[in-house]
Design an enzyme around this catalytic site. Structure first.
Site, short mmCIF file in Angstrom:
data_model
loop_
_atom_site.label_atom_id
_atom_site.label_comp_id
_atom_site.label_asym_id
_atom_site.label_seq_id
_atom_site.Cartn_x
_atom_site.Cartn_y
_atom_site.Cartn_z
N ALA A 32 1.06 -1.37 0.01
CA ALA A 32 0.09 -0.06 0.02
C ALA A 32 0.82 1.26 0.16
O ALA A 32 0.72 2.08 0.82
CB ALA A 32 -1.00 -0.03 1.20
N HIS A 37 6.94 5.55 1.89
CA HIS A 37 7.64 4.44 1.39
C HIS A 37 9.05 4.89 0.28
O HIS A 37 9.87 4.17 0.40
CB HIS A 37 6.87 3.30 0.97
N GLN A 148 11.53 7.62 10.27
CA GLN A 148 11.29 8.17 11.49
C GLN A 148 9.72 8.12 12.09
O GLN A 148 9.48 8.28 12.97
CB GLN A 148 11.81 9.49 11.29
N SER A 185 0.39 7.81 5.82
CA SER A 185 0.55 6.58 6.55
C SER A 185 -0.58 5.54 5.54
O SER A 185 -1.57 6.17 5.11
CB SER A 185 -0.32 6.49 7.97
#
Ligand code: PAJ
Length: 280
Positions: A32, A37, A148, A185
């Site tokens: 996802a 990423h 982080q 996220s």
């Protein structure tokens, strides 16, 4: 981009890379994929001869009742994005491949793994540490890249790498945010339009606490009071934790100094979100 599903095949390909003297950069993910990423992949690409990514929704790090079944899976898109970013090798094992029925060994990072998110999600970091140590063994990367955004995960994995003598460098990359400040996220896609607005309060809380520090406020008690004032302003948000801790041990500190971590976790509707910053 070569896609591999089997552990033995992956080990063979990675052994070949290492024998050839390649600097191997690895980016473990649960798919996802978003810009957060991809920022890790870009950093790995810049640092390495060969970039290895993994997409594996690790059942071991989800508790019963958490979102394993509904965790977003966007494999085709993920492949296209990873290919575009120049990933050489993608590992996508099935759950049975990573955890055959007779597997009984796990990795637990005691203490660090039981604090903050580890306290709210018992067993979660044993799942993370176990799968990441398996990935490290399978790939044998020179460097591995983590965000982080998941500061507690970074603390747990740093401790694991040190304690178990993994011969690699763990690289931490900055939090990537949406234009309005919300940390990216995979779970943001669970948010309704209304919740998406409410979710901003996590970042606003972090900014308020950063401001207090910039104005010379260092006492954790005062910092937390200031943060809570912002965080509790939004009715739909349920606080899990707001803490000022040492970034390595994750133990509370009485005053924030260089190396302290300010971290928050809160439920927006039924979605659990996190944010944090390091004090400099
Ligand atoms: P996942 O949530 O897919 O995240 C993979 C990596 O991307 C982690 O290192 C995470 O910190 C990083 N990341 C996520 N959002 C980010 C953001 N907004 N900015 C910067 N980096 C971000 O974390 C996991 O998967 C799993 O626990 C895993 C390590 C793969 C083990 O299963």
């Amino acid at each position: 981009m070569q896609i591999v599903q089997r552990v033995v095949e992956m080990q063979g390909v990675c052994r070949g890379l290492r024998r050839g003297g390649a600097v191997v950069g690895m980016v473990p993910t649960m798919g996802a994929l978003h810009e957060g990423h991809l920022s890790l992949v870009r950093r790995a690409r810049a640092d390495s001869d060969a970039v290895v990514a993994s997409v594996f929704v690790n059942p071991l790090q989800f508790a019963p009742g958490e979102d394993l079944a509904k965790y977003p899976r966007t494999f085709e898109e993920d492949c296209r994005a990873l290919e575009r970013e120049g990933v050489d090798l993608l590992f996508v094992p099935q759950a049975e491949e990573m955890y055959p029925g007779d597997a009984v060994t796990t990795v637990s990072v005691l203490g660090v793994g039981d604090r903050l998110d580890g306290a709210s999600r018992p067993g979660h970091f044993t799942g993370v540490a176990t799968v990441v140590s398996k990935l490290f063994h399978i790939v044998g990367p020179t460097r591995a890249y983590f965000g982080q955004k998941d500061a507690v995960q970074v603390a747990v994995l740093r401790q694991m790498v040190k304690d178990l003598n993994f011969d690699l460098e763990l690289v931490t990359c900055p939090i990537v945010r949406d234009a309005d400040g919300l940390a990216l996220s995979s779970r943001n896609r669970y948010l309704s339009a209304e919740e998406r607005k409410q979710a901003l309060v996590l970042h606003q809380t972090m900014m308020r606490m950063q401001q207090i520090i910039a104005e010379g406020g260092r006492q954790s008690e005062a910092l937390l009071r200031g943060g809570m004032e912002v965080l509790q302003r939004v009715a739909g948000v349920r606080v899990d934790y707001l803490s000022v801790v040492d970034a390595h041990t994750l133990l509370p500190v009485t005053s924030a100094a260089r190396g302290s971590l300010v971290a928050v976790a809160a439920f927006v509707g039924s979605t659990r979100l996190i944010d944090n910053f390091l004090v400099d």
